[in-house]
Design a protein around this motif. Structure first.
Motif, PDB file in Angstrom:
ATOM      1  N   LEU A  95       0.880  -1.114  -0.157  1.00  6.04           N
ATOM      2  CA  LEU A  95      -0.040   0.077  -0.033  1.00  6.04           C
ATOM      3  C   LEU A  95       0.898   1.180  -0.126  1.00  6.04           C
ATOM      4  CD1 LEU A  95      -2.614   1.466   0.153  1.00  6.04           C
ATOM      5  CD2 LEU A  95      -2.664   1.148   2.726  1.00  6.04           C
ATOM      6  N   SER A  96       1.861   1.261   0.733  1.00  7.20           N
ATOM      7  CA  SER A  96       2.677   2.395   0.796  1.00  7.20           C
ATOM      8  C   SER A  96       3.287   2.553  -0.496  1.00  7.20           C
ATOM      9  CB  SER A  96       3.794   2.108   2.070  1.00  7.20           C
ATOM     10  OG  SER A  96       3.400   1.995   3.262  1.00  7.20           O
ATOM     11  N   GLU A  97       4.073   1.500  -1.054  1.00  9.38           N
ATOM     12  CA  GLU A  97       4.658   1.777  -2.608  1.00  9.38           C
ATOM     13  C   GLU A  97       3.614   2.287  -3.448  1.00  9.38           C
ATOM     14  OE1 GLU A  97       7.587  -2.054  -2.299  1.00  9.38           O
ATOM     15  OE2 GLU A  97       5.768  -2.418  -3.242  1.00  9.38           O
ATOM     16  N   ARG A  98       2.212   1.922  -3.405  1.00  7.92           N
ATOM     17  CA  ARG A  98       1.264   2.274  -4.424  1.00  7.92           C
ATOM     18  C   ARG A  98       0.811   3.692  -4.135  1.00  7.92           C
ATOM     19  NH1 ARG A  98      -3.059  -2.335  -5.728  1.00  7.92           N
ATOM     20  NH2 ARG A  98      -3.714  -0.768  -7.218  1.00  7.92           N
ATOM     21  N   LEU A  99       0.822   3.894  -2.981  1.00  8.46           N
ATOM     22  CA  LEU A  99       0.263   5.468  -2.487  1.00  8.46           C
ATOM     23  C   LEU A  99       1.539   6.513  -3.089  1.00  8.46           C
ATOM     24  CD1 LEU A  99      -1.461   5.011   0.939  1.00  8.46           C
ATOM     25  CD2 LEU A  99      -2.508   5.680  -1.348  1.00  8.46           C
ATOM     26  N   GLY A 100       2.660   6.085  -2.867  1.00  9.60           N
ATOM     27  CA  GLY A 100       3.821   6.721  -3.115  1.00  9.60           C
ATOM     28  C   GLY A 100       3.783   6.826  -4.511  1.00  9.60           C
ATOM     29  N   ARG A 101       3.563   5.860  -5.347  1.00 10.91           N
ATOM     30  CA  ARG A 101       3.603   6.225  -6.911  1.00 10.91           C
ATOM     31  C   ARG A 101       2.575   7.181  -7.296  1.00 10.91           C
ATOM     32  NH1 ARG A 101       4.911   0.642  -6.757  1.00 10.91           N
ATOM     33  NH2 ARG A 101       2.559  -0.107  -7.229  1.00 10.91           N
ATOM     34  N   LEU A 102       1.508   6.911  -6.526  1.00 11.73           N
ATOM     35  CA  LEU A 102       0.100   7.585  -7.105  1.00 11.73           C
ATOM     36  C   LEU A 102       0.232   9.234  -6.702  1.00 11.73           C
ATOM     37  CD1 LEU A 102      -2.688   5.058  -6.305  1.00 11.73           C
ATOM     38  CD2 LEU A 102      -2.247   6.111  -8.605  1.00 11.73           C
ATOM     39  N   SER A 103       0.985   9.608  -5.530  1.00 11.81           N
ATOM     40  CA  SER A 103       1.041  10.877  -5.161  1.00 11.81           C
ATOM     41  C   SER A 103       2.348  11.486  -5.295  1.00 11.81           C
ATOM     42  CB  SER A 103       1.010  10.755  -3.596  1.00 11.81           C
ATOM     43  OG  SER A 103       1.993  10.144  -3.047  1.00 11.81           O
ATOM     44  N   GLY A 104       3.395  10.755  -5.729  1.00  7.06           N
ATOM     45  CA  GLY A 104       4.802  11.525  -6.130  1.00  7.06           C
ATOM     46  C   GLY A 104       5.513  11.856  -4.716  1.00  7.06           C
ATOM     47  N   LEU A 105       4.891  11.368  -3.603  1.00  5.02           N
ATOM     48  CA  LEU A 105       5.539  11.608  -2.340  1.00  5.02           C
ATOM     49  C   LEU A 105       6.250  10.301  -1.881  1.00  5.02           C
ATOM     50  CD1 LEU A 105       2.667  13.862  -0.810  1.00  5.02           C
ATOM     51  CD2 LEU A 105       4.824  14.598  -1.472  1.00  5.02           C
ATOM     52  N   GLY A 106       6.761  10.353  -0.373  1.00  8.39           N
ATOM     53  CA  GLY A 106       7.783   9.410  -0.029  1.00  8.39           C
ATOM     54  C   GLY A 106       6.945   8.511   1.059  1.00  8.39           C
ATOM     55  N   HIS A 107       7.744   8.016   2.193  1.00 10.84           N
ATOM     56  CA  HIS A 107       7.397   7.143   3.264  1.00 10.84           C
ATOM     57  C   HIS A 107       5.798   7.666   3.796  1.00 10.84           C
ATOM     58  CE1 HIS A 107      11.878   6.606   2.842  1.00 10.84           C
ATOM     59  NE2 HIS A 107      11.619   5.554   3.630  1.00 10.84           N
ATOM     60  N   ALA A 108       5.081   6.523   3.975  1.00  9.61           N
ATOM     61  CA  ALA A 108       3.714   6.517   4.494  1.00  9.61           C
ATOM     62  C   ALA A 108       3.834   6.254   5.953  1.00  9.61           C
ATOM     63  CB  ALA A 108       2.776   5.621   3.584  1.00  9.61           C
ATOM     64  N   PHE A 109       3.141   7.175   6.684  1.00 10.52           N
ATOM     65  CA  PHE A 109       3.213   6.984   8.048  1.00 10.52           C
ATOM     66  C   PHE A 109       1.431   6.633   8.505  1.00 10.52           C
ATOM     67  CE2 PHE A 109       2.897   7.805  12.901  1.00 10.52           C
ATOM     68  CZ  PHE A 109       4.120   7.579  13.256  1.00 10.52           C
ATOM     69  N   TYR A 110       1.183   5.938   9.252  1.00 11.12           N
ATOM     70  CA  TYR A 110      -0.153   5.499   9.350  1.00 11.12           C
ATOM     71  C   TYR A 110      -0.796   5.793  10.717  1.00 11.12           C
ATOM     72  CZ  TYR A 110       0.549   3.062   4.826  1.00 11.12           C
ATOM     73  OH  TYR A 110       0.793   2.823   3.668  1.00 11.12           O
ATOM     74  N   GLY A 111      -2.124   6.229  10.760  1.00 13.83           N
ATOM     75  CA  GLY A 111      -2.778   6.032  11.979  1.00 13.83           C
ATOM     76  C   GLY A 111      -4.375   5.646  11.723  1.00 13.83           C
ATOM     77  N   SER A 112      -5.131   6.036  12.568  1.00 14.97           N
ATOM     78  CA  SER A 112      -6.420   5.122  12.516  1.00 14.97           C
ATOM     79  C   SER A 112      -7.580   5.818  12.101  1.00 14.97           C
ATOM     80  CB  SER A 112      -6.886   4.845  14.032  1.00 14.97           C
ATOM     81  OG  SER A 112      -5.611   3.793  14.350  1.00 14.97           O
ATOM     82  N   ASP A 113      -7.625   7.331  12.061  1.00 16.90           N
ATOM     83  CA  ASP A 113      -8.739   8.137  11.475  1.00 16.90           C
ATOM     84  C   ASP A 113      -8.099   9.449  10.854  1.00 16.90           C
ATOM     85  OD1 ASP A 113      -8.243  10.023  13.667  1.00 16.90           O
ATOM     86  OD2 ASP A 113      -9.047   8.349  15.013  1.00 16.90           O
ATOM     87  N   GLY A 114      -9.037  10.218  10.514  1.00 16.16           N
ATOM     88  CA  GLY A 114      -8.569  11.518   9.746  1.00 16.16           C
ATOM     89  C   GLY A 114      -7.962  12.446  10.810  1.00 16.16           C
ATOM     90  N   ALA A 115      -8.633  12.689  12.061  1.00 21.38           N
ATOM     91  CA  ALA A 115      -8.036  13.639  13.166  1.00 21.38           C
ATOM     92  C   ALA A 115      -6.453  13.131  13.524  1.00 21.38           C
ATOM     93  CB  ALA A 115      -8.834  13.504  14.116  1.00 21.38           C
TER      94      ALA A 115
END
Length: 448
Positions: A95-115
């Motif tokens: 998921l991090s790799e795909r989101l990175g390719r789609l957004s042009g940004l790097g490392h993904a940091f995850y949480g549980s909700d929008g806030a």
């Protein structure tokens, strides 16, 4: 067999519902939902409701979509969750790799909700400036009418008094700049003119205070809680230029507008810009499981990469990068690719906009507006209870729409068909005819 009244009584006795004055449920009953499928929610008495708001904007492809459901079931057979501190797993990496390719940004940091995503981005920006030797840059700028969540850090950049005023003593005061909301246009002004005017105000603020500003946070193209305030992409283009010039981070809160809601996968694409932080949640799992993500630049990531542990980003959530949620998100991205969703939505949006023209022409409607798969309009009414009465009336007609004050919006799942569009159009018109011009003293209709 259990019925609505049984679950209503039990819920009122045991559950504290969100964004609700619970006493209202003495007269405005809760709707206990037994099941959901596609566009519809079904209660315990067998009544069905067309979900016109994607269950708080999260449900992109309808309830119970088989592909997302199957992805979660498949993931259950191997791994449901493992802590992401000291461990990793296949779904979160992919998921991090795909989101990175789609957004042009790097490392993904995850949480549980929008806030949580908002908090992560604010803390990262603040900490970045500490790490690079600019400790004075610790304030945040947000738009008038902004909404970024209701935790303490997020409330500090939220400009909705109903949510924030009570907690003002807890909040770190931020800076506010005018919204580029196209409804602010003076006679003869275009949406782009409003965007330029708002950007000039932002430039004036940066010129005076950039040495103390860490980041500007915006909801790209649509400010949700401000009443679906829509604005020209030019504002984002100008804001990006100003942030670069004055060395201020740009945080794009795409929690509500990401994943195709505005007509492109990410709203920022329409301005041709890339933010320093991209906050995602809501539709990321298609409404199945809670997940949020913050993507950032390699430059930001590098500022934390050090032998000194205190220079690392020491933020965590127990369910960070949950394997089941990541599997659901991967299935959502598969659907976008396999079904050419963005293109299909453009055709669908054109048809729905045409169907809604009688609503736009209704004498009580002001500022009918549309972007991507979001439609909104303001209602000229003296009724103080308009939102509650409209919500109740729509439910009585078998549709779920939940106004923001006197703004009615439609944000349906992407699977909506022409028949369902027509149903929503007809019920909205009927409710406008019933409520417009009321004096606010009428009781709300009983819900089914």
């Amino acid at each position: 067999m259990s019925h609505n009244q049984d679950w209503l009584a039990r819920s009122r006795a045991a559950v504290w519902h969100p964004c609700t004055q619970m006493k209202r449920h003495e007269t405005l009953p809760l709707i206990p939902i037994a099941s959901a499928d596609g566009m519809y929610l079904t209660d315990f008495d067998g009544n069905r409701y067309l979900d016109g708001v994607s269950s708080w904007w999260v449900n992109l492809f309808g309830h119970g979509h088989p592909a997302i459901k199957q992805a979660i079931k498949h993931q259950l057979d191997s791994l449901e969750h493992v802590m992401l501190a000291g461990f990793t797993h296949k779904p979160v990496v992919e998921l991090s790799e795909r989101l990175g390719r789609l957004s042009g940004l790097g490392h993904a940091f995850y949480g549980s909700d929008g806030a949580s995503a908002t908090e992560i981005a604010l803390k990262m920006s603040f900490h970045y400036w500490q790490n690079v030797g600019e400790p004075g840059k610790r304030r945040f700028v947000s738009l008038e009418g902004s909404y970024h969540g209701e935790t303490v850090g997020a409330l500090a950049v939220t400009d909705v008094p109903l949510f924030s005023d009570t907690y003002a003593p807890l909040l770190k005061t931020g800076l506010r700049v005018p919204s580029p909301d196209a409804r602010h246009a003076a006679e003869g002004e275009s949406a782009a003119d409003v965007a330029r005017r708002a950007a000039t105000a932002l430039e004036n603020l940066f010129a005076k205070h950039h040495g103390e500003i860490a980041a500007l946070i915006v909801e790209p193209l649509v400010q949700g809680a401000a009443g679906m305030a829509m604005y020209d992409p030019l504002y984002l283009t100008l804001a990006r230029e100003l942030c670069d010039r004055y060395q201020v981070h740009l945080i794009a809160d795409e929690i509500a507008v990401g994943f195709g809601r505005t007509g492109t996968l990410f709203a920022c694409e329409q301005a041709g810009i890339k933010p320093d932080f991209l906050c995602l949640s809501k539709g990321i799992t298609g409404g199945f499981l809670p997940l949020s993500c913050v993507l950032t630049t390699d430059d930001v990531y590098a500022a934390f990469y050090d032998d000194d542990v205190t220079r690392g980003f020491l933020h965590s959530h127990s369910y960070t990068g949950n394997a089941l949620a990541c599997a659901a998100a991967l299935a959502v991205l598969d659907l976008f690719e396999q079904e050419d969703v963005i293109s299909a939505n453009r055709d669908k949006a054109e048809r729905f906009t045409t169907l809604l023209q009688p609503v736009a022409a209704h004498p009580a409607v002001r500022h009918f507006r549309h972007v991507g798969m979001i439609w909104a309009f303001d209602v000229d009414t003296a009724r103080g209870d308009f939102a509650q009465a409209f919500f109740a009336g729509m439910l009585a007609r078998g549709c779920l729409l939940r106004p923001i004050g006197k703004t009615v919006y439609l944000m349906p799942p992407y699977i909506i068909d022409d028949t369902q569009m027509q149903l929503l159009t007809e019920t909205v018109l009927a409710e406008l005819d019933r409520l417009a011009g009321g004096d606010g003293g009428s009781a709300s209709p009983a819900l089914p």
